[in-house]
Design a protein around this motif. Structure first.
Motif, PDB file in Angstrom:
ATOM      1  N   TYR A 252       1.636  27.459  31.456  1.00  0.00           N
ATOM      2  CA  TYR A 252       2.725  27.518  32.426  1.00  0.00           C
ATOM      3  C   TYR A 252       4.060  27.431  31.715  1.00  0.00           C
ATOM      4  O   TYR A 252       4.143  27.068  30.524  1.00  0.00           O
ATOM      5  CB  TYR A 252       2.613  26.386  33.455  1.00  0.00           C
ATOM      6  CG  TYR A 252       2.778  25.007  32.865  1.00  0.00           C
ATOM      7  CD1 TYR A 252       4.040  24.426  32.720  1.00  0.00           C
ATOM      8  CD2 TYR A 252       1.667  24.276  32.429  1.00  0.00           C
ATOM      9  CE1 TYR A 252       4.198  23.164  32.170  1.00  0.00           C
ATOM     10  CE2 TYR A 252       1.815  23.014  31.872  1.00  0.00           C
ATOM     11  CZ  TYR A 252       3.079  22.458  31.751  1.00  0.00           C
ATOM     12  OH  TYR A 252       3.226  21.221  31.191  1.00  0.00           O
ATOM     13  N   GLU A 253       5.105  27.785  32.430  1.00  0.00           N
ATOM     14  CA  GLU A 253       6.465  27.671  31.905  1.00  0.00           C
ATOM     15  C   GLU A 253       7.384  27.314  33.064  1.00  0.00           C
ATOM     16  O   GLU A 253       7.435  28.025  34.072  1.00  0.00           O
ATOM     17  CB  GLU A 253       6.904  29.000  31.271  1.00  0.00           C
ATOM     18  CG  GLU A 253       8.203  28.917  30.518  1.00  0.00           C
ATOM     19  CD  GLU A 253       8.496  30.159  29.686  1.00  0.00           C
ATOM     20  OE1 GLU A 253       9.690  30.430  29.432  1.00  0.00           O
ATOM     21  OE2 GLU A 253       7.535  30.859  29.300  1.00  0.00           O
ATOM     22  N   ILE A 254       8.082  26.199  32.947  1.00  0.00           N
ATOM     23  CA  ILE A 254       9.019  25.763  33.990  1.00  0.00           C
ATOM     24  C   ILE A 254      10.302  26.574  33.860  1.00  0.00           C
ATOM     25  O   ILE A 254      10.832  26.744  32.764  1.00  0.00           O
ATOM     26  CB  ILE A 254       9.311  24.263  33.859  1.00  0.00           C
ATOM     27  CG1 ILE A 254       8.029  23.446  34.110  1.00  0.00           C
ATOM     28  CG2 ILE A 254      10.396  23.832  34.841  1.00  0.00           C
ATOM     29  CD1 ILE A 254       8.166  21.979  33.777  1.00  0.00           C
ATOM     30  N   THR A 255      10.800  27.088  34.992  1.00  0.00           N
ATOM     31  CA  THR A 255      12.025  27.896  34.957  1.00  0.00           C
ATOM     32  C   THR A 255      13.198  27.224  35.654  1.00  0.00           C
ATOM     33  O   THR A 255      14.343  27.604  35.420  1.00  0.00           O
ATOM     34  CB  THR A 255      11.784  29.260  35.616  1.00  0.00           C
ATOM     35  OG1 THR A 255      11.441  29.056  36.997  1.00  0.00           O
ATOM     36  CG2 THR A 255      10.670  30.028  34.918  1.00  0.00           C
ATOM     37  N   GLY A 256      12.934  26.272  36.540  1.00  0.00           N
ATOM     38  CA  GLY A 256      14.013  25.576  37.223  1.00  0.00           C
ATOM     39  C   GLY A 256      14.480  26.239  38.500  1.00  0.00           C
ATOM     40  O   GLY A 256      15.079  25.595  39.358  1.00  0.00           O
ATOM     41  N   ASN A 257      14.232  27.540  38.643  1.00  0.00           N
ATOM     42  CA  ASN A 257      14.648  28.246  39.854  1.00  0.00           C
ATOM     43  C   ASN A 257      13.766  29.465  40.063  1.00  0.00           C
ATOM     44  O   ASN A 257      13.108  29.957  39.135  1.00  0.00           O
ATOM     45  CB  ASN A 257      16.126  28.648  39.786  1.00  0.00           C
ATOM     46  CG  ASN A 257      16.405  29.582  38.629  1.00  0.00           C
ATOM     47  OD1 ASN A 257      16.180  30.794  38.727  1.00  0.00           O
ATOM     48  ND2 ASN A 257      16.887  29.041  37.503  1.00  0.00           N
ATOM     49  N   GLU A 258      13.772  29.955  41.291  1.00  0.00           N
ATOM     50  CA  GLU A 258      12.859  31.041  41.660  1.00  0.00           C
ATOM     51  C   GLU A 258      13.278  32.377  41.064  1.00  0.00           C
ATOM     52  O   GLU A 258      12.434  33.215  40.747  1.00  0.00           O
ATOM     53  CB  GLU A 258      12.773  31.149  43.183  1.00  0.00           C
ATOM     54  CG  GLU A 258      11.658  32.070  43.653  1.00  0.00           C
ATOM     55  CD  GLU A 258      11.497  32.072  45.159  1.00  0.00           C
ATOM     56  OE1 GLU A 258      10.473  32.595  45.630  1.00  0.00           O
ATOM     57  OE2 GLU A 258      12.391  31.563  45.865  1.00  0.00           O
ATOM     58  N   LEU A 259      14.576  32.618  40.895  1.00  0.00           N
ATOM     59  CA  LEU A 259      15.039  33.900  40.360  1.00  0.00           C
ATOM     60  C   LEU A 259      14.480  34.151  38.969  1.00  0.00           C
ATOM     61  O   LEU A 259      13.893  35.216  38.694  1.00  0.00           O
ATOM     62  CB  LEU A 259      16.573  33.943  40.331  1.00  0.00           C
ATOM     63  CG  LEU A 259      17.186  35.178  39.653  1.00  0.00           C
ATOM     64  CD1 LEU A 259      16.742  36.462  40.343  1.00  0.00           C
ATOM     65  CD2 LEU A 259      18.708  35.074  39.618  1.00  0.00           C
ATOM     66  N   ILE A 260      14.616  33.186  38.070  1.00  0.00           N
ATOM     67  CA  ILE A 260      14.098  33.367  36.709  1.00  0.00           C
ATOM     68  C   ILE A 260      12.573  33.403  36.721  1.00  0.00           C
ATOM     69  O   ILE A 260      11.952  34.123  35.940  1.00  0.00           O
ATOM     70  CB  ILE A 260      14.641  32.271  35.775  1.00  0.00           C
ATOM     71  CG1 ILE A 260      16.159  32.446  35.598  1.00  0.00           C
ATOM     72  CG2 ILE A 260      13.946  32.313  34.416  1.00  0.00           C
ATOM     73  CD1 ILE A 260      16.809  31.438  34.685  1.00  0.00           C
TER      74      ILE A 260
END
Length: 460
Positions: A252-260
């Motif tokens: 997994y990779e955390i992006t912080g927001n849905e756009l990214i």
């Protein structure tokens, strides 16, 4: 006492049509009290449908063999009796359990039993083996396996395997943990360690399902990674079941927001072409406004559809949007509808709305003057391709993220700590993770701007 616990070790052969629509052709049930065999039931079953040739090749069971066999509803009562108060045990238990449960559902009965999977138990109690398929396990542990892919042969081997498991777990600590009401062991795919699920974050980002060789077989995005991943394993669709059967680990990779997350998901699908992703895999040809010079030397405009990446002109997702833009250029710069391919006639233009053509179509205007206006129209279209950043939440409270669009082209995304002072293009590029500009990334960004407007947009 766990020593007196009833277990039914079960194997079914089926018509092989996934989970939904799959019918039983043969069943074997062995009843154990503790590790002692108490009873055994085996029977061919008439599936009430044709058995595919490839299944016959695998199991040896054909239509003639099951024609006079009992139908499921005729043996259902005995299955209920022998499995009552017993734990349902099978190698890859969710397959056999779901097939039997669906057979009962067809006759209006709700079949519910506690479950144990000998694949998952073996992985826990016998770590480090090359493979946990029934055939490989039997070979590794010297368990006799006769009549492979027949219900009785596979069940007899699974009984011996389960007896070995009981010996290894003499205190029943592992079995009790697997049977615990809040344990995920009964719902997870056979090859996926529960600790992988337990360590998944409940944050926004992407996740990658990988097979035994580490190949990405599915890429997804989620606002809550753990919740979304687990939901795959509760879905009983054939595709989701097959995905679970082939999953060995999850990254997994955390992006912080849905756009990214959406942009990164699109990148992973393009990069890995995962087997179980369907959306975004097939190249989509967007509509474009193109230019070419005809035999008279006139610059003509037209609408083209192509998968080729061309950033000189704007990309459209609907033909109607491309036509609307072309009509606007034609009207604003007094271009000829005929030479903008807005009508099919070869005579002078006669567009239903645009009437301000200066006469290039019937020799009234010179080619040079007309082409100058076409160039101005194209320049205006290119000027619409601005450079800007979309600022969004970061992965932590002390950073923010950005998505970079330069001259209308998506360049990538990045994260900047609040202590960093960045005010120009070069500064942003220092933190940029470069990504490919595609049809899908363009669509994602356009959809974001339509939904959120320009409140998070910074123009350069």
């Amino acid at each position: 006492m766990m020593q007196d616990q009833l277990y039914t070790v079960i194997d079914v052969e089926t018509t092989g049509k996934g989970i939904k629509g799959n019918r039983i052709t043969e069943i074997c049930i062995v009843l154990l009290r503790g590790n002692k065999i108490q009873d055994k039931f085996t029977s061919l079953v008439n599936p009430e449908q044709n058995i595919p040739a490839f299944i016959t090749g695998l199991t040896g069971i054909d239509d003639n063999m099951v024609r006079k066999a009992p139908k499921f509803h005729e043996i259902a009562k005995h299955i209920i009796e022998i499995t009552t108060e017993a734990v349902f045990v099978a190698h890859n238990v969710n397959f056999d359990y779901n097939v039997i449960r669906d057979e009962f559902k067809r006759i209006g009965y709700t079949f519910t039993r506690k479950k144990l999977c000998t694949v998952r138990l073996s992985r826990k109690l016998m770590p480090g083996l090359f493979s946990y398929s029934l055939g490989r396990l039997c070979s590794s542990l010297n368990i006799p396996l006769v009549d492979r892919h027949r219900a009785e042969g596979d069940t007899d081997a699974t009984v011996i395997l389960f007896q070995r498991i009981l010996e290894l777990d003499s205190e029943f600590s592992v079995i009790n943990s697997f049977l615990h009401a809040y344990s995920k062991e009964a719902t997870l795919p056979p090859h996926l360690d529960a600790s992988i699920i337990n360590h998944l974050p409940e944050q926004t980002g992407i996740y990658l399902f990988k097979d035994k060789k580490g190949k990405v077989i599915y890429a997804g995005k989620a606002k809550n990674i753990k919740k979304r991943v687990v939901s795959h394993f509760y879905d009983k669709k054939n595709k989701e079941y097959a995905l679970g059967q082939n999953t060995y680990t999850i990254d997994y990779e955390i992006t912080g927001n849905e756009l990214i997350a959406l942009l990164l998901e699109a990148d992973k699908i393009k990069r890995h072409y995962p087997e179980f992703n369907s959306a975004q895999k097939r190249p989509v040809a967007p509509y474009r406004i193109i230019q070419y010079i005809n035999r008279r030397g006139i610059i003509q405009l037209a609408i083209d559809r192509s998968t080729k990446t061309d950033h000189s002109l704007e990309v459209f997702y609907r033909r109607s949007d491309a036509i609307e833009q072309l009509e606007k250029l034609c009207f604003d710069y007094q271009l000829c509808p005929r030479y903008c391919n807005l009508q099919s006639t070869t005579e002078r233009c006669s567009h239903y709305r645009i009437k301000n053509c200066k006469g290039i179509c019937y020799g009234k205007e010179s080619v040079a003057l007309y082409n100058m206006r076409v160039q101005k129209a194209l320049t205006s279209l290119k000027k619409q391709k601005q450079t800007y950043f979309i600022k969004e939440k970061g992965r932590t409270i002390d950073e923010h993220s950005f998505v970079m669009i330069q001259n209308g082209v998506y360049k990538g995304f990045g994260y900047i700590h609040e202590s960093e002072q960045v005010s120009n293009l070069d500064g942003f590029e220092t933190f940029l993770t470069v990504q490919a500009h595609t049809y899908h990334t363009t669509k994602i960004i356009k959809n974001y701007l339509c939904k959120h407007g320009e409140r998070n947009v910074v123009y350069m």
